[in-house]
Write a protein that holds these residues in place. Structure first.
Motif, PDB file in Angstrom:
ATOM      1  N   ASP A  39       0.705  -1.440   0.187  1.00 55.79           N
ATOM      2  CA  ASP A  39      -0.092   0.354  -0.211  1.00 55.79           C
ATOM      3  C   ASP A  39       0.592   1.541   0.336  1.00 55.79           C
ATOM      4  OD1 ASP A  39       0.474   0.150   2.895  1.00 55.79           O
ATOM      5  OD2 ASP A  39      -1.393  -0.723   3.428  1.00 55.79           O
ATOM      6  N   VAL A  40       2.043   1.485  -0.382  1.00 57.19           N
ATOM      7  CA  VAL A  40       3.198   2.583  -0.169  1.00 57.19           C
ATOM      8  C   VAL A  40       4.050   1.781  -1.120  1.00 57.19           C
ATOM      9  CG1 VAL A  40       4.994   4.111   1.242  1.00 57.19           C
ATOM     10  CG2 VAL A  40       2.532   2.837   2.148  1.00 57.19           C
ATOM     11  N   ILE A  41       4.124   2.729  -2.223  1.00 51.56           N
ATOM     12  CA  ILE A  41       5.887   2.894  -2.143  1.00 51.56           C
ATOM     13  C   ILE A  41       6.467   3.881  -2.921  1.00 51.56           C
ATOM     14  CG2 ILE A  41       6.766   2.453  -4.315  1.00 51.56           C
ATOM     15  CD1 ILE A  41       4.637   0.907  -5.776  1.00 51.56           C
ATOM     16  N   TYR A  42       7.656   3.500  -1.882  1.00 52.47           N
ATOM     17  CA  TYR A  42       9.168   5.012  -1.695  1.00 52.47           C
ATOM     18  C   TYR A  42       9.400   5.186  -3.177  1.00 52.47           C
ATOM     19  CZ  TYR A  42      13.390   7.322  -0.439  1.00 52.47           C
ATOM     20  OH  TYR A  42      14.594   8.331  -0.542  1.00 52.47           O
ATOM     21  N   ALA A  43      10.551   6.312  -3.836  1.00 51.82           N
ATOM     22  CA  ALA A  43      10.982   6.010  -5.242  1.00 51.82           C
ATOM     23  C   ALA A  43      12.246   6.416  -4.447  1.00 51.82           C
ATOM     24  CB  ALA A  43      10.049   6.267  -6.112  1.00 51.82           C
ATOM     25  N   SER A  44      13.022   6.607  -4.565  1.00 49.77           N
ATOM     26  CA  SER A  44      13.999   7.111  -4.641  1.00 49.77           C
ATOM     27  C   SER A  44      14.660   8.603  -5.565  1.00 49.77           C
ATOM     28  CB  SER A  44      15.667   6.481  -4.443  1.00 49.77           C
ATOM     29  OG  SER A  44      15.550   4.849  -4.080  1.00 49.77           O
ATOM     30  N   ASN A  45      14.014   8.508  -6.010  1.00 51.13           N
ATOM     31  CA  ASN A  45      13.396   9.469  -7.015  1.00 51.13           C
ATOM     32  C   ASN A  45      12.158  10.445  -7.125  1.00 51.13           C
ATOM     33  OD1 ASN A  45      14.449   8.712  -9.693  1.00 51.13           O
ATOM     34  ND2 ASN A  45      16.139   9.443 -10.115  1.00 51.13           N
ATOM     35  N   ASP A  46      12.456  11.256  -7.908  1.00 49.28           N
ATOM     36  CA  ASP A  46      10.324  11.376  -8.367  1.00 49.28           C
ATOM     37  C   ASP A  46       9.957  10.901  -9.815  1.00 49.28           C
ATOM     38  OD1 ASP A  46      10.083  13.110  -5.991  1.00 49.28           O
ATOM     39  OD2 ASP A  46      10.609  14.801  -6.962  1.00 49.28           O
ATOM     40  N   TYR A  47      11.325  10.820 -10.369  1.00 49.00           N
ATOM     41  CA  TYR A  47      11.095  10.068 -11.779  1.00 49.00           C
ATOM     42  C   TYR A  47      10.170   8.359 -12.177  1.00 49.00           C
ATOM     43  CZ  TYR A  47      13.765  14.163 -13.931  1.00 49.00           C
ATOM     44  OH  TYR A  47      14.008  15.158 -14.387  1.00 49.00           O
ATOM     45  N   MET A  48      10.869   8.104 -10.440  1.00 52.73           N
ATOM     46  CA  MET A  48      10.318   6.729 -11.068  1.00 52.73           C
ATOM     47  C   MET A  48       8.981   6.478 -10.141  1.00 52.73           C
ATOM     48  SD  MET A  48      14.202   4.291  -9.451  1.00 52.73           S
ATOM     49  CE  MET A  48      14.219   5.905  -7.891  1.00 52.73           C
ATOM     50  N   ALA A  49       8.616   8.099  -9.309  1.00 54.59           N
ATOM     51  CA  ALA A  49       7.942   7.898  -8.229  1.00 54.59           C
ATOM     52  C   ALA A  49       6.519   8.357  -9.395  1.00 54.59           C
ATOM     53  CB  ALA A  49       7.733   9.213  -7.364  1.00 54.59           C
ATOM     54  N   LEU A  50       6.970   9.685 -10.549  1.00 56.66           N
ATOM     55  CA  LEU A  50       6.204   9.308 -11.944  1.00 56.66           C
ATOM     56  C   LEU A  50       5.748   7.813 -12.378  1.00 56.66           C
ATOM     57  CD1 LEU A  50       7.777  12.357 -12.795  1.00 56.66           C
ATOM     58  CD2 LEU A  50       5.303  12.373 -11.739  1.00 56.66           C
ATOM     59  N   GLY A  51       6.897   6.627 -12.717  1.00 56.98           N
ATOM     60  CA  GLY A  51       6.337   5.946 -13.151  1.00 56.98           C
ATOM     61  C   GLY A  51       5.360   4.971 -12.535  1.00 56.98           C
ATOM     62  N   ALA A  52       5.315   4.510 -10.826  1.00 56.59           N
ATOM     63  CA  ALA A  52       4.898   4.585 -10.381  1.00 56.59           C
ATOM     64  C   ALA A  52       3.598   4.735 -10.134  1.00 56.59           C
ATOM     65  CB  ALA A  52       5.592   3.891  -8.638  1.00 56.59           C
ATOM     66  N   ALA A  53       2.944   5.690 -10.326  1.00 56.50           N
ATOM     67  CA  ALA A  53       2.172   6.660 -10.514  1.00 56.50           C
ATOM     68  C   ALA A  53       1.518   5.935 -11.779  1.00 56.50           C
ATOM     69  CB  ALA A  53       1.692   7.770 -10.440  1.00 56.50           C
ATOM     70  N   LEU A  54       2.493   5.893 -12.671  1.00 61.75           N
ATOM     71  CA  LEU A  54       2.010   4.825 -14.143  1.00 61.75           C
ATOM     72  C   LEU A  54       0.915   4.314 -13.797  1.00 61.75           C
ATOM     73  CD1 LEU A  54       3.887   7.169 -16.962  1.00 61.75           C
ATOM     74  CD2 LEU A  54       1.654   7.609 -16.374  1.00 61.75           C
ATOM     75  N   ALA A  55       1.940   3.452 -12.987  1.00 66.80           N
ATOM     76  CA  ALA A  55       2.236   1.789 -13.205  1.00 66.80           C
ATOM     77  C   ALA A  55       0.351   1.044 -12.022  1.00 66.80           C
ATOM     78  CB  ALA A  55       3.052   0.966 -12.377  1.00 66.80           C
ATOM     79  N   LEU A  65      -2.936   3.563  -3.004  1.00 62.19           N
ATOM     80  CA  LEU A  65      -2.103   3.343  -3.513  1.00 62.19           C
ATOM     81  C   LEU A  65      -1.156   4.825  -2.322  1.00 62.19           C
ATOM     82  CD1 LEU A  65       0.641   1.401  -3.143  1.00 62.19           C
ATOM     83  CD2 LEU A  65       0.821   1.682  -5.976  1.00 62.19           C
ATOM     84  N   THR A  66       0.376   4.928  -1.878  1.00 61.46           N
ATOM     85  CA  THR A  66       0.488   5.517  -1.389  1.00 61.46           C
ATOM     86  C   THR A  66       2.081   6.201  -2.256  1.00 61.46           C
ATOM     87  OG1 THR A  66      -0.090   5.743   1.146  1.00 61.46           O
ATOM     88  CG2 THR A  66       1.467   7.288   0.270  1.00 61.46           C
ATOM     89  N   ILE A  67       2.187   6.836  -2.728  1.00 57.25           N
ATOM     90  CA  ILE A  67       3.716   6.718  -3.643  1.00 57.25           C
ATOM     91  C   ILE A  67       4.104   7.802  -3.179  1.00 57.25           C
ATOM     92  CG2 ILE A  67       4.586   7.022  -5.687  1.00 57.25           C
ATOM     93  CD1 ILE A  67       2.438   5.859  -6.942  1.00 57.25           C
ATOM     94  N   LEU A  68       5.360   8.430  -2.073  1.00 51.33           N
ATOM     95  CA  LEU A  68       6.295   8.726  -2.235  1.00 51.33           C
ATOM     96  C   LEU A  68       7.540   9.584  -3.045  1.00 51.33           C
ATOM     97  CD1 LEU A  68       6.333   7.811   1.904  1.00 51.33           C
ATOM     98  CD2 LEU A  68       4.558   9.103   0.174  1.00 51.33           C
ATOM     99  N   GLY A  69       7.843  10.138  -3.155  1.00 50.50           N
ATOM    100  CA  GLY A  69       9.589   9.943  -4.117  1.00 50.50           C
ATOM    101  C   GLY A  69       9.819  11.167  -3.134  1.00 50.50           C
TER     102      GLY A  69
END
Length: 164
Positions: free
Chosen positions: A56-72, A81-85
């Motif tokens: 229920d939470v994804i931490y991405a080590s940068n915002d580009y990966m967080a944007l990718g996670a948001a698309l997924a 889903l909580t997505i943290l960039g």
């Protein structure tokens, strides 16, 4: 955790997050390479969410990966889903403001950081400092303060896609 390509930066960013988990109720399901990009972050998040549907939470080590996670998350219909960039990338700030999937980012103010680095270098050259550590201001950006950050367009690069 969506981690970047193996490096000191990846170790520190993801390592700091895992240190923060100690003593919490959160369990780390997986730490995978998201390649520092939207595309690789998207693919990694798709794999992560398919292999671990309870996340229920994804931490991405940068915002580009967080944007990718948001698309997924969007493509999989995951609205809970909580997505943290991390970084304060303009695209992520706009994504947060528009409620498009990224929940929050740590804004490291890259423009301010560059300005402070340049001023510090000038002070070193002019022998006004012997060196040391320079603290750069950061802030957590969420839906409730994203527009205020985006209104300071002179502190962002690239500039926002519209005037806020």
């Amino acid at each position: 955790i969506l981690d970047g390509e193996p490096s000191y930066l990846a170790t520190e960013r993801a390592g700091g997050f895992t240190d923060g988990l100690k003593g919490s109720k959160w369990d780390l399901a997986a730490r995978i390479n998201g390649g520092w990009s939207v595309e690789k972050g998207n693919a990694a998040a798709m794999d992560l969410l398919q292999a671990n549907p309870g996340i229920d939470v994804i931490y991405a080590s940068n915002d580009y990966m967080a944007l990718g996670a948001a698309l997924a998350a969007k493509s999989m219909g995951r609205k809970n889903l909580t997505i943290l960039g991390y970084d304060g990338d303009t695209g992520a700030l706009e994504n947060i403001a528009n409620g498009e999937g990224v929940t929050a980012t740590t804004n490291t103010s890259p423009v301010k950081m560059g300005r402070m680095a340049a001023l510090f270098a000038v002070d070193l050259l002019n022998k006004k400092t012997a060196g040391g550590y320079v603290e750069v201001p950061t802030e957590i950006v969420r839906k409730d303060n994203a527009v205020a950050v985006l209104k300071k367009a002179d502190e962002l690069f690239p500039k926002p896609s519209k005037k806020y």
